[in-house]
Scaffold this active site. Structure first.
Site, PDB file in Angstrom:
ATOM      1  N   HIS A 129     -11.106   9.540   3.686  1.00 20.93           N
ATOM      2  CA  HIS A 129     -10.061   8.356   3.720  1.00 20.93           C
ATOM      3  C   HIS A 129      -8.684   8.883   3.278  1.00 20.93           C
ATOM      4  O   HIS A 129      -8.657  10.096   2.596  1.00 20.93           O
ATOM      5  CB  HIS A 129     -10.748   7.045   3.084  1.00 20.93           C
ATOM      6  CG  HIS A 129     -10.001   5.897   3.518  1.00 20.93           C
ATOM      7  ND1 HIS A 129      -9.514   5.587   4.811  1.00 20.93           N
ATOM      8  CD2 HIS A 129      -9.677   5.067   2.824  1.00 20.93           C
ATOM      9  CE1 HIS A 129      -9.278   4.418   4.890  1.00 20.93           C
ATOM     10  NE2 HIS A 129      -9.054   4.080   3.638  1.00 20.93           N
ATOM     11  N   ASP A 150      -7.647  -4.411   0.260  1.00 23.84           N
ATOM     12  CA  ASP A 150      -8.348  -5.372   1.179  1.00 23.84           C
ATOM     13  C   ASP A 150     -10.047  -5.173   0.682  1.00 23.84           C
ATOM     14  O   ASP A 150     -10.821  -5.727   1.245  1.00 23.84           O
ATOM     15  CB  ASP A 150      -8.437  -4.718   2.688  1.00 23.84           C
ATOM     16  CG  ASP A 150      -8.624  -3.503   3.081  1.00 23.84           C
ATOM     17  OD1 ASP A 150      -8.245  -2.631   2.290  1.00 23.84           O
ATOM     18  OD2 ASP A 150      -9.155  -3.059   3.970  1.00 23.84           O
ATOM     19  N   ASP A 206     -14.665   2.748   4.241  1.00 28.41           N
ATOM     20  CA  ASP A 206     -13.301   3.288   5.103  1.00 28.41           C
ATOM     21  C   ASP A 206     -13.796   4.817   5.167  1.00 28.41           C
ATOM     22  O   ASP A 206     -13.652   5.506   4.141  1.00 28.41           O
ATOM     23  CB  ASP A 206     -12.028   2.852   4.887  1.00 28.41           C
ATOM     24  CG  ASP A 206     -11.814   1.278   4.753  1.00 28.41           C
ATOM     25  OD1 ASP A 206     -12.945   0.951   5.118  1.00 28.41           O
ATOM     26  OD2 ASP A 206     -10.677   0.828   4.453  1.00 28.41           O
TER      27      ASP A 206
END
Length: 316
Positions: free
Chosen positions: A140, A67, A211
């Site tokens: 992450h 993404d 992230d």
């Protein structure tokens, strides 16, 4: 300088929001823009925006999840078809070059401009006379990096009205004063550069975090930043889920902005469970309880990067 969001969703696109990508528009400084992350469909978002791929100068990837990455090969290829001829540099974690080499080679994509791919593991990754960019490792499921973009301080402007009162017209002596040299007029008047040059203009700092769970790596990247862009995948009632999936809540993003002494916080990277901007209001509310100067990112919206001054102090 301003940021423009091309995608604000996490994981997969929805009918309301595309996956992650944000542009940093360098209007007066370079008349180009930089991009951070390039999720699937980003080039379609660009077509609906005021951005032009030929003006894209640098592209930074935070981590190699789809993404944030799957739109990159198509965008690089389309940039050439849309007349982009200037060099482009792409920065990202190890593995980025192999991904692009395979994607572009297998699809026989033609890149008619100089494309440089720079893999990094953090630290100072770019610097010139105007900007420097530093990267730091976050927390992450895979290596994910945040970026700190620092605009260097610019020299103060010359006080032309004051010089006019000295009878000094624009010319070679102006140039010496701008360099910090004292000068003497034809009439023998000494003009000290310190008296006629305004204070330097403070450079702005923009922090864009990939992230991450809340972690110590975020703090130095966000310290004293004028604008912090932070993921807020979940509201805080789902803090356990956020931790499990290595993400952050809106409240945790606000805590980071507060602890770092940031001036403004923009939340992005929202879970698909929040279908509309209205459903994101609880995330905004919980963040603003801790850090009032918080806004929700919204696609195809521009957010100016304001300089910190006595009138717009921390958290106002």
């Amino acid at each position: 300088m301003e940021v423009y969001f091309l995608g604000t969703n996490a994981g997969v696109p929805t009918l309301q929001r595309n996956v992650t990508s944000v542009a940093l528009r360098l209007l007066e400084e370079r008349r180009t823009f930089w991009m951070f992350d390039c999720g699937e469909g980003t080039q379609h978002q660009v077509l609906r925006s005021p951005l032009r791929l030929g003006k894209l100068e640098k592209l930074f990837i935070t981590h190699l999840h789809g993404d944030h990455l799957f739109g990159l090969p198509g965008l690089l290829s389309s940039r050439g078809y849309q007349g982009g001829t200037s060099p482009l540099t792409v920065y990202g974690p190890p593995g980025l070059k192999a991904y692009l080499d395979i994607s572009l080679s297998a699809s026989q994509s033609r890149i008619p401009y100089k494309l440089e791919v720079i893999e990094h593991t953090g630290g100072l990754i770019f610097e010139d006379d105007t900007f420097k960019v530093e990267a730091g490792l976050l927390e992450h499921r895979i290596d994910s990096y945040g970026y700190r973009v620092t605009e260097k301080d610019s020299p103060g402007n010359i006080n032309a009205e004051l010089l006019k009162s000295y009878g000094l017209k624009p010319g070679p002596l102006y140039g010496k004063l701008k360099k910090g040299e004292d000068v003497t007029t034809e009439d023998g008047v000494l003009i000290r550069a310190a008296d006629v040059i305004n204070a330097p203009k403070r450079g702005r700092i923009v922090t864009i975090l990939g992230d991450t769970r809340p972690c110590q790596g975020s703090l130095p990247l966000a310290q004293d930043a004028d604008l912090i862009i932070h993921e807020a995948t979940f509201a805080h009632d789902l803090a356990d889920m956020a931790y499990q999936y290595h993400h952050s809540t809106a409240r945790q993003a606000a805590e980071l902005a507060r602890d770092a002494g940031g001036r403004e916080l923009l939340l992005t990277h929202f879970s698909s469970r929040y279908n509309s901007q209205e459903e994101l209001i609880p995330l905004l509310d919980e963040a603003q309880e801790i850090f009032p100067a918080t806004l929700l990112a919204e696609e195809f919206c521009t957010f100016p990067v304001l300089r910190r001054t006595p009138g717009n102090a921390i958290g106002n």
